[in-house]
Design a protein around this motif. Sequence first.
Motif, PDB file in Angstrom:
ATOM      1  N   ARG A 136       0.832  -1.219   0.000  1.00 49.32           N
ATOM      2  CA  ARG A 136       0.000   0.000   0.000  1.00 49.32           C
ATOM      3  C   ARG A 136       0.864   1.264   0.000  1.00 49.32           C
ATOM      4  NH1 ARG A 136      -2.967  -2.932   3.725  1.00 49.32           N
ATOM      5  NH2 ARG A 136      -2.131  -1.752   5.483  1.00 49.32           N
ATOM      6  N   GLN A 137       2.063   1.160   0.554  1.00 47.48           N
ATOM      7  CA  GLN A 137       2.954   2.323   0.631  1.00 47.48           C
ATOM      8  C   GLN A 137       3.974   2.350  -0.512  1.00 47.48           C
ATOM      9  OE1 GLN A 137       4.250   3.210   4.816  1.00 47.48           O
ATOM     10  NE2 GLN A 137       3.391   1.160   5.108  1.00 47.48           N
ATOM     11  N   GLY A 138       3.947   1.320  -1.359  1.00 49.58           N
ATOM     12  CA  GLY A 138       4.884   1.253  -2.469  1.00 49.58           C
ATOM     13  C   GLY A 138       6.318   0.970  -2.022  1.00 49.58           C
ATOM     14  N   ILE A 139       6.478   0.280  -0.905  1.00 51.91           N
ATOM     15  CA  ILE A 139       7.809  -0.023  -0.379  1.00 51.91           C
ATOM     16  C   ILE A 139       8.178  -1.451  -0.779  1.00 51.91           C
ATOM     17  CG2 ILE A 139       9.225  -0.297   1.706  1.00 51.91           C
ATOM     18  CD1 ILE A 139       7.278   1.712   3.067  1.00 51.91           C
ATOM     19  N   PRO A 140       9.212  -1.624  -1.580  1.00 55.64           N
ATOM     20  CA  PRO A 140       9.648  -2.979  -1.921  1.00 55.64           C
ATOM     21  C   PRO A 140      10.147  -3.709  -0.668  1.00 55.64           C
ATOM     22  CG  PRO A 140      10.613  -1.370  -3.428  1.00 55.64           C
ATOM     23  CD  PRO A 140       9.979  -0.597  -2.300  1.00 55.64           C
ATOM     24  N   PHE A 141       9.820  -5.003  -0.584  1.00 57.34           N
ATOM     25  CA  PHE A 141      10.207  -5.806   0.580  1.00 57.34           C
ATOM     26  C   PHE A 141      11.725  -5.759   0.806  1.00 57.34           C
ATOM     27  CE2 PHE A 141      11.505  -9.878   2.472  1.00 57.34           C
ATOM     28  CZ  PHE A 141      10.846  -9.779   3.683  1.00 57.34           C
ATOM     29  N   ASP A 142      12.507  -5.876  -0.243  1.00 57.15           N
ATOM     30  CA  ASP A 142      13.967  -5.879  -0.100  1.00 57.15           C
ATOM     31  C   ASP A 142      14.488  -4.561   0.476  1.00 57.15           C
ATOM     32  OD1 ASP A 142      14.082  -8.450  -1.044  1.00 57.15           O
ATOM     33  OD2 ASP A 142      14.738  -7.891  -3.063  1.00 57.15           O
ATOM     34  N   VAL A 143      13.840  -3.473   0.129  1.00 57.64           N
ATOM     35  CA  VAL A 143      14.243  -2.165   0.665  1.00 57.64           C
ATOM     36  C   VAL A 143      13.933  -2.109   2.165  1.00 57.64           C
ATOM     37  CG1 VAL A 143      13.778   0.326   0.605  1.00 57.64           C
ATOM     38  CG2 VAL A 143      14.046  -0.959  -1.532  1.00 57.64           C
ATOM     39  N   PHE A 144      12.731  -2.548   2.539  1.00 62.55           N
ATOM     40  CA  PHE A 144      12.383  -2.575   3.959  1.00 62.55           C
ATOM     41  C   PHE A 144      13.366  -3.459   4.722  1.00 62.55           C
ATOM     42  CE2 PHE A 144      10.576  -4.799   7.537  1.00 62.55           C
ATOM     43  CZ  PHE A 144      10.238  -3.734   8.353  1.00 62.55           C
ATOM     44  N   ARG A 145      13.614  -4.655   4.212  1.00 67.12           N
ATOM     45  CA  ARG A 145      14.510  -5.597   4.892  1.00 67.12           C
ATOM     46  C   ARG A 145      15.896  -4.981   5.087  1.00 67.12           C
ATOM     47  NH1 ARG A 145      14.786 -11.405   2.552  1.00 67.12           N
ATOM     48  NH2 ARG A 145      15.210 -10.224   0.670  1.00 67.12           N
ATOM     49  N   ALA A 146      16.419  -4.339   4.064  1.00 65.58           N
ATOM     50  CA  ALA A 146      17.754  -3.730   4.154  1.00 65.58           C
ATOM     51  C   ALA A 146      17.795  -2.634   5.222  1.00 65.58           C
ATOM     52  CB  ALA A 146      18.171  -3.172   2.797  1.00 65.58           C
ATOM     53  N   GLN A 147      16.705  -1.907   5.400  1.00 67.62           N
ATOM     54  CA  GLN A 147      16.662  -0.850   6.406  1.00 67.62           C
ATOM     55  C   GLN A 147      16.427  -1.415   7.803  1.00 67.62           C
ATOM     56  OE1 GLN A 147      13.609   1.766   4.944  1.00 67.62           O
ATOM     57  NE2 GLN A 147      14.996   2.781   3.513  1.00 67.62           N
ATOM     58  N   ARG A 148      15.665  -2.490   7.916  1.00 71.48           N
ATOM     59  CA  ARG A 148      15.303  -3.052   9.223  1.00 71.48           C
ATOM     60  C   ARG A 148      16.422  -3.884   9.846  1.00 71.48           C
ATOM     61  NH1 ARG A 148      11.452  -2.098  13.115  1.00 71.48           N
ATOM     62  NH2 ARG A 148      11.296  -3.935  14.399  1.00 71.48           N
ATOM     63  N   GLN A 149      17.153  -4.609   9.020  1.00 72.88           N
ATOM     64  CA  GLN A 149      18.158  -5.526   9.545  1.00 72.88           C
ATOM     65  C   GLN A 149      19.166  -4.878  10.488  1.00 72.88           C
ATOM     66  OE1 GLN A 149      19.971  -7.667   6.328  1.00 72.88           O
ATOM     67  NE2 GLN A 149      18.308  -9.152   6.236  1.00 72.88           N
ATOM     68  N   PRO A 150      19.801  -3.764  10.131  1.00 69.65           N
ATOM     69  CA  PRO A 150      20.813  -3.210  11.040  1.00 69.65           C
ATOM     70  C   PRO A 150      20.259  -2.859  12.419  1.00 69.65           C
ATOM     71  CG  PRO A 150      20.960  -2.158   8.892  1.00 69.65           C
ATOM     72  CD  PRO A 150      19.722  -3.006   8.882  1.00 69.65           C
ATOM     73  N   MET A 151      19.036  -2.350  12.473  1.00 77.25           N
ATOM     74  CA  MET A 151      18.432  -1.971  13.754  1.00 77.25           C
ATOM     75  C   MET A 151      18.108  -3.200  14.599  1.00 77.25           C
ATOM     76  SD  MET A 151      15.979   1.111  12.438  1.00 77.25           S
ATOM     77  CE  MET A 151      15.544   0.328  10.902  1.00 77.25           C
ATOM     78  N   SER A 152      17.521  -4.210  13.975  1.00 89.15           N
ATOM     79  CA  SER A 152      17.157  -5.427  14.703  1.00 89.15           C
ATOM     80  C   SER A 152      18.391  -6.186  15.170  1.00 89.15           C
ATOM     81  CB  SER A 152      16.291  -6.326  13.823  1.00 89.15           C
ATOM     82  OG  SER A 152      15.055  -5.704  13.562  1.00 89.15           O
ATOM     83  N   ILE A 153      19.397  -6.260  14.316  1.00 89.19           N
ATOM     84  CA  ILE A 153      20.635  -6.956  14.675  1.00 89.19           C
ATOM     85  C   ILE A 153      21.334  -6.229  15.818  1.00 89.19           C
ATOM     86  CG2 ILE A 153      22.943  -7.558  13.832  1.00 89.19           C
ATOM     87  CD1 ILE A 153      21.516  -8.161  11.082  1.00 89.19           C
ATOM     88  N   ALA A 154      21.408  -4.916  15.757  1.00 89.18           N
ATOM     89  CA  ALA A 154      22.034  -4.143  16.841  1.00 89.18           C
ATOM     90  C   ALA A 154      21.269  -4.341  18.146  1.00 89.18           C
ATOM     91  CB  ALA A 154      22.095  -2.661  16.470  1.00 89.18           C
ATOM     92  N   HIS A 155      19.956  -4.394  18.082  1.00 88.95           N
ATOM     93  CA  HIS A 155      19.144  -4.611  19.274  1.00 88.95           C
ATOM     94  C   HIS A 155      19.463  -5.971  19.893  1.00 88.95           C
ATOM     95  CE1 HIS A 155      15.720  -4.360  21.986  1.00 88.95           C
ATOM     96  NE2 HIS A 155      15.443  -5.607  21.633  1.00 88.95           N
ATOM     97  N   ASN A 156      19.466  -7.016  19.084  1.00 92.27           N
ATOM     98  CA  ASN A 156      19.753  -8.367  19.569  1.00 92.27           C
ATOM     99  C   ASN A 156      21.172  -8.445  20.153  1.00 92.27           C
ATOM    100  OD1 ASN A 156      19.605 -11.107  20.085  1.00 92.27           O
ATOM    101  ND2 ASN A 156      19.709 -11.720  17.955  1.00 92.27           N
ATOM    102  N   LYS A 157      22.123  -7.839  19.478  1.00 94.93           N
ATOM    103  CA  LYS A 157      23.517  -7.857  19.955  1.00 94.93           C
ATOM    104  C   LYS A 157      23.633  -7.187  21.320  1.00 94.93           C
ATOM    105  CE  LYS A 157      28.197  -6.602  18.594  1.00 94.93           C
ATOM    106  NZ  LYS A 157      29.028  -5.968  17.542  1.00 94.93           N
ATOM    107  N   GLY A 158      22.918  -6.093  21.520  1.00 95.79           N
ATOM    108  CA  GLY A 158      22.979  -5.362  22.779  1.00 95.79           C
ATOM    109  C   GLY A 158      22.280  -6.070  23.928  1.00 95.79           C
TER     110      GLY A 158
END
Length: 174
Positions: A136-158
């Motif tokens: 609905r927002q015109g956001i490709p899944f791969d673009v979302f994934r690329a933006q989300r991964q660093p934040m989620s990984i940093a959270h888990n690492k911390g």
Amino acid sequence: MSDMEIVDSSFTAIINAPIEKVDIPKWCFSLGEKDYQDCSPAHIAAGFTTTPDGRRMSINVEVIGGSLMVQHYVETLGEKDHLILESISDVFTPTGRTTLHILWELSAKAIDGGKCEFTNHVRSTPTDEFRAFLDRQGIPFDVFRAQRQPMSIAHNKGETPLFAASIERAALGN
């Protein structure tokens, strides 16, 4: 990682307690809110309940990457040294509410000297609702994934070493 995964993140830390004293499900389903908050600045609230069919559930509220998440982790495996939880988590973003599927796996294995290696493994995948939300927002899944991964990984690492320390305190009765 599969094409459908958003994040597959795993980190380890040492628990300075013998494996015989570690009980990850007991820790998870009795974790106080303050202890949960002490494991990450992103953690807001935690509690536990049961599903209508009687399975244990851990409810966690946190903010990752600017999105408020309410996670409803239902126990699918509960052994003293291995806990698997599954959630269809509510995600509140600036553009609306949606859901994600999250698999959270916590485990410990004995190592030398009465210590354990703790593993905190988190995997997330989109629900159908989430894919429609992105479409609905015109956001490709791969673009979302690329933006989300660093934040989620940093959270888990911390949070991983802080979870290990909390499990250690529970194991040693402190």
